[in-house]
Design a protein around this motif. Structure first.
Motif, PDB file in Angstrom:
ATOM      1  N   ASP A  19       2.270  -4.260  18.932  1.00 23.99           N
ATOM      2  CA  ASP A  19       2.234  -3.056  19.756  1.00 23.99           C
ATOM      3  C   ASP A  19       2.672  -3.403  21.180  1.00 23.99           C
ATOM      4  OD1 ASP A  19       0.102  -4.218  21.132  1.00 23.99           O
ATOM      5  OD2 ASP A  19      -1.426  -3.041  20.093  1.00 23.99           O
ATOM      6  N   PRO A  20       2.796  -2.421  22.074  1.00 23.46           N
ATOM      7  CA  PRO A  20       3.264  -2.712  23.444  1.00 23.46           C
ATOM      8  C   PRO A  20       2.416  -3.729  24.189  1.00 23.46           C
ATOM      9  CG  PRO A  20       3.391  -0.360  23.010  1.00 23.46           C
ATOM     10  CD  PRO A  20       2.658  -0.977  21.850  1.00 23.46           C
ATOM     11  N   GLN A  21       1.147  -3.902  23.786  1.00 21.80           N
ATOM     12  CA  GLN A  21       0.276  -4.893  24.426  1.00 21.80           C
ATOM     13  C   GLN A  21       0.382  -6.266  23.790  1.00 21.80           C
ATOM     14  OE1 GLN A  21      -1.027  -1.620  23.651  1.00 21.80           O
ATOM     15  NE2 GLN A  21      -0.302  -1.205  25.748  1.00 21.80           N
ATOM     16  N   GLY A  22       1.229  -6.385  22.774  1.00 21.69           N
ATOM     17  CA  GLY A  22       1.408  -7.667  22.110  1.00 21.69           C
ATOM     18  C   GLY A  22       0.412  -7.949  21.013  1.00 21.69           C
ATOM     19  N   ASN A  23      -0.329  -6.940  20.565  1.00 29.38           N
ATOM     20  CA  ASN A  23      -1.298  -7.120  19.490  1.00 29.38           C
ATOM     21  C   ASN A  23      -0.643  -6.846  18.141  1.00 29.38           C
ATOM     22  OD1 ASN A  23      -3.542  -7.531  21.320  1.00 29.38           O
ATOM     23  ND2 ASN A  23      -3.421  -5.333  21.749  1.00 29.38           N
ATOM     24  N   PRO A  24      -1.030  -7.603  17.093  1.00 28.39           N
ATOM     25  CA  PRO A  24      -0.422  -7.394  15.774  1.00 28.39           C
ATOM     26  C   PRO A  24      -0.763  -6.014  15.222  1.00 28.39           C
ATOM     27  CG  PRO A  24      -2.280  -8.911  15.622  1.00 28.39           C
ATOM     28  CD  PRO A  24      -2.028  -8.694  17.081  1.00 28.39           C
ATOM     29  N   VAL A  25       0.235  -5.345  14.659  1.00 30.29           N
ATOM     30  CA  VAL A  25       0.054  -4.008  14.093  1.00 30.29           C
ATOM     31  C   VAL A  25      -0.260  -4.073  12.604  1.00 30.29           C
ATOM     32  CG1 VAL A  25       1.221  -1.821  13.625  1.00 30.29           C
ATOM     33  CG2 VAL A  25       1.549  -2.958  15.821  1.00 30.29           C
ATOM     34  N   GLY A  26       0.330  -5.045  11.914  1.00 32.84           N
ATOM     35  CA  GLY A  26       0.146  -5.109  10.465  1.00 32.84           C
ATOM     36  C   GLY A  26       1.092  -4.165   9.760  1.00 32.84           C
ATOM     37  N   SER A  71      -8.045  -3.056   9.353  1.00 36.95           N
ATOM     38  CA  SER A  71      -8.670  -4.090   8.527  1.00 36.95           C
ATOM     39  C   SER A  71      -8.102  -4.130   7.111  1.00 36.95           C
ATOM     40  CB  SER A  71     -10.185  -3.865   8.457  1.00 36.95           C
ATOM     41  OG  SER A  71     -10.470  -2.607   7.871  1.00 36.95           O
ATOM     42  N   ARG A  72      -7.375  -3.079   6.713  1.00 28.80           N
ATOM     43  CA  ARG A  72      -6.825  -3.017   5.358  1.00 28.80           C
ATOM     44  C   ARG A  72      -5.319  -3.294   5.324  1.00 28.80           C
ATOM     45  NH1 ARG A  72      -9.804  -0.807   1.445  1.00 28.80           N
ATOM     46  NH2 ARG A  72      -7.944  -0.067   0.352  1.00 28.80           N
ATOM     47  N   ARG A  73      -4.716  -3.495   6.479  1.00 23.89           N
ATOM     48  CA  ARG A  73      -3.282  -3.766   6.537  1.00 23.89           C
ATOM     49  C   ARG A  73      -2.985  -5.233   6.239  1.00 23.89           C
ATOM     50  NH1 ARG A  73      -2.287  -0.721  12.349  1.00 23.89           N
ATOM     51  NH2 ARG A  73      -3.153   1.322  11.718  1.00 23.89           N
ATOM     52  N   PHE A  74      -1.717  -5.518   5.988  1.00 20.05           N
ATOM     53  CA  PHE A  74      -1.283  -6.887   5.732  1.00 20.05           C
ATOM     54  C   PHE A  74      -0.753  -7.514   7.021  1.00 20.05           C
ATOM     55  CE2 PHE A  74      -0.891  -4.811   1.602  1.00 20.05           C
ATOM     56  CZ  PHE A  74      -1.495  -5.737   0.763  1.00 20.05           C
ATOM     57  N   TYR A  75      -1.087  -8.786   7.221  1.00 20.76           N
ATOM     58  CA  TYR A  75      -0.642  -9.531   8.409  1.00 20.76           C
ATOM     59  C   TYR A  75      -0.069 -10.873   7.962  1.00 20.76           C
ATOM     60  CZ  TYR A  75      -3.644  -6.184  10.864  1.00 20.76           C
ATOM     61  OH  TYR A  75      -4.235  -5.034  11.344  1.00 20.76           O
ATOM     62  N   ILE A  85       0.858  -1.169   0.000  1.00 22.03           N
ATOM     63  CA  ILE A  85       0.000   0.000   0.000  1.00 22.03           C
ATOM     64  C   ILE A  85       0.896   1.221   0.000  1.00 22.03           C
ATOM     65  CG2 ILE A  85      -1.793   1.271   1.214  1.00 22.03           C
ATOM     66  CD1 ILE A  85      -2.630  -1.380   2.528  1.00 22.03           C
ATOM     67  N   LEU A  86       0.858   2.009  -1.062  1.00 23.10           N
ATOM     68  CA  LEU A  86       1.709   3.171  -1.190  1.00 23.10           C
ATOM     69  C   LEU A  86       0.924   4.449  -0.937  1.00 23.10           C
ATOM     70  CD1 LEU A  86       3.671   2.152  -4.412  1.00 23.10           C
ATOM     71  CD2 LEU A  86       4.425   1.953  -2.040  1.00 23.10           C
ATOM     72  N   GLY A  87       1.624   5.509  -0.565  1.00 23.32           N
ATOM     73  CA  GLY A  87       0.995   6.809  -0.419  1.00 23.32           C
ATOM     74  C   GLY A  87       0.518   7.145   0.972  1.00 23.32           C
ATOM     75  N   SER A  88       0.771   6.276   1.946  1.00 14.66           N
ATOM     76  CA  SER A  88       0.310   6.551   3.301  1.00 14.66           C
ATOM     77  C   SER A  88       1.185   5.806   4.289  1.00 14.66           C
ATOM     78  CB  SER A  88      -1.153   6.119   3.478  1.00 14.66           C
ATOM     79  OG  SER A  88      -1.616   6.418   4.781  1.00 14.66           O
ATOM     80  N   THR A  89       1.222   6.310   5.528  1.00 10.41           N
ATOM     81  CA  THR A  89       1.938   5.613   6.584  1.00 10.41           C
ATOM     82  C   THR A  89       1.026   4.572   7.214  1.00 10.41           C
ATOM     83  OG1 THR A  89       1.267   7.300   8.187  1.00 10.41           O
ATOM     84  CG2 THR A  89       3.387   7.611   7.082  1.00 10.41           C
ATOM     85  N   VAL A  90       1.617   3.614   7.937  1.00 13.70           N
ATOM     86  CA  VAL A  90       0.837   2.520   8.515  1.00 13.70           C
ATOM     87  C   VAL A  90      -0.256   3.037   9.441  1.00 13.70           C
ATOM     88  CG1 VAL A  90       0.950   0.517  10.047  1.00 13.70           C
ATOM     89  CG2 VAL A  90       2.700   0.838   8.315  1.00 13.70           C
ATOM     90  N   ASP A  91       0.073   4.053  10.258  1.00 17.09           N
ATOM     91  CA  ASP A  91      -0.904   4.519  11.248  1.00 17.09           C
ATOM     92  C   ASP A  91      -2.109   5.207  10.628  1.00 17.09           C
ATOM     93  OD1 ASP A  91       0.911   6.541  10.481  1.00 17.09           O
ATOM     94  OD2 ASP A  91       0.368   7.751  12.226  1.00 17.09           O
ATOM     95  N   ARG A  92      -2.026   5.538   9.338  1.00 15.91           N
ATOM     96  CA  ARG A  92      -3.161   6.176   8.664  1.00 15.91           C
ATOM     97  C   ARG A  92      -3.975   5.178   7.841  1.00 15.91           C
ATOM     98  NH1 ARG A  92      -1.527  11.746   5.880  1.00 15.91           N
ATOM     99  NH2 ARG A  92      -3.813  11.853   5.849  1.00 15.91           N
ATOM    100  N   ILE A  93      -3.585   3.900   7.908  1.00 14.04           N
ATOM    101  CA  ILE A  93      -4.312   2.847   7.197  1.00 14.04           C
ATOM    102  C   ILE A  93      -5.152   2.065   8.207  1.00 14.04           C
ATOM    103  CG2 ILE A  93      -4.098   0.770   5.771  1.00 14.04           C
ATOM    104  CD1 ILE A  93      -1.341   1.844   4.889  1.00 14.04           C
ATOM    105  N   ALA A  94      -6.405   1.862   7.926  1.00 15.86           N
ATOM    106  CA  ALA A  94      -7.286   1.124   8.835  1.00 15.86           C
ATOM    107  C   ALA A  94      -6.730  -0.274   9.082  1.00 15.86           C
ATOM    108  CB  ALA A  94      -8.691   1.023   8.249  1.00 15.86           C
TER     109      ALA A  94
END
Length: 211
Positions: free
Chosen positions: A35-42, A12-16, A1-10
């Motif tokens: 993330d610090p809680q151990g949840n996947p960021v994508g 549900s639309r990130r890759f895991y 996904i180009l044109g945006s940073t990870v934190d601006r992508i929902a």
């Protein structure tokens, strides 16, 4: 996904990555940034490949199965399984030669090319015979020689997608590559099988976005 940073992508639309449908041996979406809680960021991108070779020895066999995936922060998993099988050694040739990802096998001590697949020949522009007559140092600028030799000495720990390598095509064009390696025994020699992803255009896009 180009044109945006990870934190601006929902999310549900990130890759895991991770899990039976992605990289076996890891929990669902557990391979990648957390993330610090151990949840996947994508992340914004995902590369995956797999290769399976089957060898039969009488009534017994061995199956090396290689899984690999790369996330934007360059997390990678490579796993080898040994199971019973009933297929011949030609399976490796078929899967290696016809894999769309450029791949090669290099000897650990000398970095001499032992084998190379069709995708690598097409992407780099060297013939198979040219590849097999040289070491992988010859496709790198001289300033990368020592780094490559150190990588071999540390069991190819640098080939985990965390760093880019500079490679040189047959026509002299330099490209940036993310590589993933697995130490193996090949034709009785200590070696590594390496998968390569050309990230040149991706790095250019990222540089444009940052500026």
């Amino acid at each position: 996904i180009l044109g945006s940073t990870v934190d601006r992508i929902a999310p549900s639309r990130r890759f895991y990555a991770g899990g039976g449908a992605s990289v076996r041996g890891y929990g669902y979406q557990r391979l990648g940034p957390l993330d610090p809680q151990g949840n996947p960021v994508g992340g914004r991108s995902l590369n995956e490949f797999s290769i399976e070779a089957r060898y039969r020895f009488g009534d017994f066999g061995i199956v090396p199965f290689l899984d690999a995936t790369g996330m934007p922060h360059r997390y990678i998993a490579i796993r080898t399984d040994i199971t019973e099988l009933k297929t011949a050694a030609e399976s490796f040739r078929l899967l290696f030669d016809n894999n769309p990802v450029p791949m090669w096998v290099v000897e650990k001590s000398s970095l001499q090319f032992i084998d190379v697949n069709r995708a690598a020949v097409e992407h780099y522009g060297y013939t198979r015979e040219q590849f097999l007559s040289m070491s992988s140092l010859k496709i790198r600028p001289e300033e990368e020689y020592q780094r490559a030799l150190q990588d071999s000495a540390t069991n190819f720990s640098g080939d985990s997608g965390e760093e880019d390598w500079i490679h040189r095509k047959a026509d002299g064009t330099e490209i940036l590559v993310s590589s993933y390696a697995k130490p193996i025994k090949y034709q009785g020699r200590d070696a590594a099988i390496v998968a390569l992803f050309d990230v040149t255009e991706q790095r250019k896009q990222e540089a444009r976005i940052q500026h």
